[in-house]
Design a protein around this motif. Structure first.
Motif: not given
Length: 157
Positions: A40-66
């Motif tokens: 949705s952002h002009e430069n999507g690469d600057e808004h790219s974060y890794r989400v950790n999925v454990a036990g079928g649930v997204p448990v963590a993200c490296e974004c500042p909001a999380d």
């Protein structure tokens, strides 16, 4: 949409709305790790974060909001509400490398390309390791670059 997964996450209506309508791109990195890029952002690469999925649930993200706010961020919710992505990440987490079919089709199995995380020696972590326990298993970039699939269990905050 998997209601069990959503009930395991705490998030507000605004987060749910943004997770639904923003243009996210998903890429499976290693077992249980999904890179979520916000196109949705002009430069999507600057808004790219890794989400950790454990036990079928997204448990963590490296974004500042999380990291700094209560409840799940929009990236974790975005993974949770897209069943093909969540299923592929969960299967991938079980040490099968899968390919996500963008139309929601059946993922295709491929031979496992990554070494089992249990077999990795923890004393060989890179000197510039920056793993933080807050990421619940998500490795830092130096460790990921060296092939580690999980964060350093001896890391301190």
């Amino acid at each position: 949409m998997c209601t069990e997964t959503l009930s395991a996450l705490e998030f507000d209506a605004s987060t749910a709305k943004r997770a639904q309508y923003e243009a996210f791109d998903f890429e499976l990195e290693v077992p249980g790790i999904v890179t979520v890029r916000n196109e949705s952002h002009e430069n999507g690469d600057e808004h790219s974060y890794r989400v950790n999925v454990a036990g079928g649930v997204p448990v963590a993200c490296e974004c500042p909001a999380d990291m700094y706010h209560d409840g799940a961020c929009k990236h974790r919710v975005a993974v949770a509400i897209r069943e093909p992505v969540l299923e592929a990440a969960s299967e991938y987490e079980r040490h099968q490398e899968l390919e996500v079919v963008t139309d929601g089709g059946t993922p295709v199995e491929r031979p496992m390309a990554y070494q089992d995380a249990q077999e990795q020696r923890e004393d060989t972590r890179p000197a510039d390791c920056e793993c933080l326990p807050v990421f619940e298993g998500l490795p830092c970039w130096p460790c990921y670059r060296e092939g580690f699939l999980l964060s350093n269990p001896t890391a301190e905050e």
